[in-house]
Design an enzyme around this catalytic site. Structure first.
Site, PDB file in Angstrom:
ATOM      1  N   ASN A 194       0.875  -1.165  -0.077  1.00  0.00           N
ATOM      2  CA  ASN A 194      -0.132   0.124  -0.220  1.00  0.00           C
ATOM      3  C   ASN A 194       0.914   1.342   0.001  1.00  0.00           C
ATOM      4  OD1 ASN A 194       0.656   0.677   2.603  1.00  0.00           O
ATOM      5  ND2 ASN A 194      -0.357  -1.315   3.327  1.00  0.00           N
ATOM      6  N   PRO A 195       0.240   2.480  -0.574  1.00  0.00           N
ATOM      7  CA  PRO A 195       1.272   3.629  -0.595  1.00  0.00           C
ATOM      8  C   PRO A 195       1.796   4.081   0.708  1.00  0.00           C
ATOM      9  CG  PRO A 195      -0.705   3.981  -1.727  1.00  0.00           C
ATOM     10  CD  PRO A 195      -1.172   2.659  -1.008  1.00  0.00           C
ATOM     11  N   TYR A 196       1.038   3.915   1.941  1.00  0.00           N
ATOM     12  CA  TYR A 196       1.605   4.130   3.426  1.00  0.00           C
ATOM     13  C   TYR A 196       3.021   3.350   3.551  1.00  0.00           C
ATOM     14  CZ  TYR A 196       2.404   4.036   8.376  1.00  0.00           C
ATOM     15  OH  TYR A 196       2.920   4.255   9.694  1.00  0.00           O
ATOM     16  N   GLY A 197       3.035   2.159   3.218  1.00  0.00           N
ATOM     17  CA  GLY A 197       4.263   1.403   3.366  1.00  0.00           C
ATOM     18  C   GLY A 197       5.238   1.481   2.315  1.00  0.00           C
TER      19      GLY A 197
ATOM     20  N   LYS B 238       7.016   4.987   3.546  1.00  0.00           N
ATOM     21  CA  LYS B 238       7.802   4.666   4.431  1.00  0.00           C
ATOM     22  C   LYS B 238       9.051   4.122   4.119  1.00  0.00           C
ATOM     23  CE  LYS B 238       5.949   6.478   8.332  1.00  0.00           C
ATOM     24  NZ  LYS B 238       6.615   7.392   9.221  1.00  0.00           N
TER      25      LYS B 238
END
Length: 486
Positions: free
Chosen positions: A287-290, A293
């Protein structure tokens, strides 16, 4: 001149009775920018006529006379607004509406004059409340904490203050809470805690903030952090996480600050084929969050290779729960974001009667009971890991540690523990899983235990939830008192 992006808002916190903590910002640049937006010159136009009522010295005198007269916080609640979330024009529109809606003309004028006076000065807010001077313990540091008004950042600040360190918080309050700052000020000595309202997306402002004084280390928490939201708004996540991390590094280099602890996530691993997750597990975020990061981690490593004096640690932590065991601060997401928040918050909302039922998102995962399995780490233990790694920073390598308990719990197990912690029934309804979620994730924290001697104190899920419930039961809608003031 040259100050067309004033980021600091005028904020006045009501301390324990009879005292105000005053926030200061760059009024002149702020007002000039507003005039330009309104199509007027720097010395004329509707904004000037609306807001320049009297001169700033008179405004300050009026504020000081009110404060010295011992007026109650009710009479001197001047400005408690999260203007960092707004465009400058909208922020000033709100100020004007507060002025025009004043319960009395006298209070309205006092509000406006004090607002302009508070905006005049260009320095962070000193939130220290306790009168005694803090004795500087041996080894105490001056630490800059980004996102220090958020859930994890506020707990980290609390720990640093209790350990005798000096802390400057940088937070634009877009996801953080002014209420957390108000609680932190209660344990801070004069000059021990400051707050700078800065948006990390504004690089010139970030550089200025990092250069205001000499900082020994930076702990970088500030980031948006909802998996579902990242799928819907990927560009916002790359900008807020990866680009803003680059800004932090640029500001550190300009200010010659060489120590960084970076808040990363187990989401960088994606959905590994084997459990538990070690630091050597391949990173394949889904996902874009991971992904954002992970990109930030790579930037930090590249920056380290190019700057031999730079020292950094990356902490990848798992699902954070719990609260300050003394019940002083807790987790309080924005109302519009509660549906995206942690499962603990959703459970507590049901227990408090705010929601009718808890939605279990996905029941067909390849796990023993069909629901997602996660590793839950108490926020106090997570903060302890940050403090533990500080003395181990080295220019030789970027340190990397997983921070978790090392045991996974399913969503159904979590709900059962939440029922036991709250003593209340939590009805559930089953729905489809969220995009970007993964079935099972739990850590192997043996590396941080072996190298730093760190071990979690709170490994019982029910105990951790009981700590969080202690705060949530008293604050079902977050920092309610602050909401009334904003």
């Amino acid at each position: 001149a040259g100050a067309t992006r004033a980021r600091r808002s005028a904020v006045a916190f009501s301390s324990p009775p009879g005292e105000l903590v005053r926030a200061h910002g760059r009024a002149r640049g702020h007002i000039v920018s507003l005039r330009r937006q309104a199509g007027g010159s720097a010395g004329s136009g509707p904004v000037a006529r609306s807001f320049f009522v009297g001169d700033l010295e008179a405004s300050n005198r009026q504020l000081d006379s009110a404060r010295h007269a011992g007026q109650s916080p009710q009479g001197t609640r001047l400005l408690r607004a999260r203007l960092g979330e707004m465009e400058r024009g909208e922020a000033m529109r709100v100020l004007g509406s507060h002025f025009l809606r004043g319960r009395t003309l006298k209070l309205g004028i006092l509000f406006l004059c004090a607002t302009l006076g508070l905006l005049y000065f260009n320095r962070p807010v000193d939130l220290g409340h306790l009168d005694a001077k803090l004795p500087a313990p041996e080894g105490s540091l001056n630490v800059l904490v980004t996102g220090g008004a958020g859930f994890i950042g506020s707990h980290a600040t609390l720990r640093l203050l209790n350990d005798g360190h000096h802390v400057t918080i940088i937070d634009n309050l877009s996801r953080g809470n002014a209420g957390a700052l108000m609680e932190l000020q209660k344990v801070a000595y004069k000059g021990q805690l400051a707050w700078d309202l800065v948006d990390l997306g504004d690089l010139p402002a970030v550089k200025r903030a990092f250069q205001r004084e000499r900082f020994d280390a930076v702990i970088h928490f500030a980031a948006v952090a909802y998996v579902g939201e990242s799928v819907e708004q990927p560009l916002m996540y790359y900008s807020n996480i990866t680009v803003n991390t680059i800004h932090v590094l640029e500001a550190m280099k300009a200010a010659n600050i060489n120590k960084l602890i970076y808040s990363s996530t187990c989401a960088t691993y994606g959905e590994p084929e084997t459990m538990p997750i070690t630091e050597w597990t391949p990173q394949n975020p889904i996902n874009p969050y991971g992904k954002a990061k992970k990109a930030s981690e790579e930037v930090i490593r590249d920056f380290h290779r190019a700057n031999p004096n730079f020292q950094a640690a990356i902490l990848r932590y798992f699902n954070v729960i719990g609260s300050d065991p003394a019940g002083r601060i807790g987790e309080a997401p924005r109302p519009e974001l509660r549906a995206m928040g942690r499962i603990s918050g959703a459970c507590f909302d049901v227990a408090n009667g705010i929601r009718k039922e808890l939605k279990i998102l996905g029941t067909h995962y390849p796990t023993p009971d069909g629901t997602c399995v996660r590793d839950y780490i108490h926020v106090v233990d997570l903060v302890d890991a940050h403090v533990s790694v500080l003395p181990y920073l080295t220019p030789n390598e970027v340190l990397l540690y997983n921070v978790g308990v090392g045991q996974g719990y399913s969503v159904r197990q979590f709900v059962d523990a939440c029922k036991a912690a709250t003593g209340r029934d939590i009805p559930v309804v089953e729905e489809e899983g969220r995009p970007g979620d993964y079935a099972e994730v739990y850590s192997d924290p043996s590396k941080i235990k072996r190298e730093l001697g760190w071990t979690p104190m709170f490994t019982n899920l029910e105990v951790s939830l009981r700590h969080a419930w202690m705060w949530q039961e008293k604050h079902p809608h977050g920092y309610e008192r602050v909401r009334e003031l904003l």
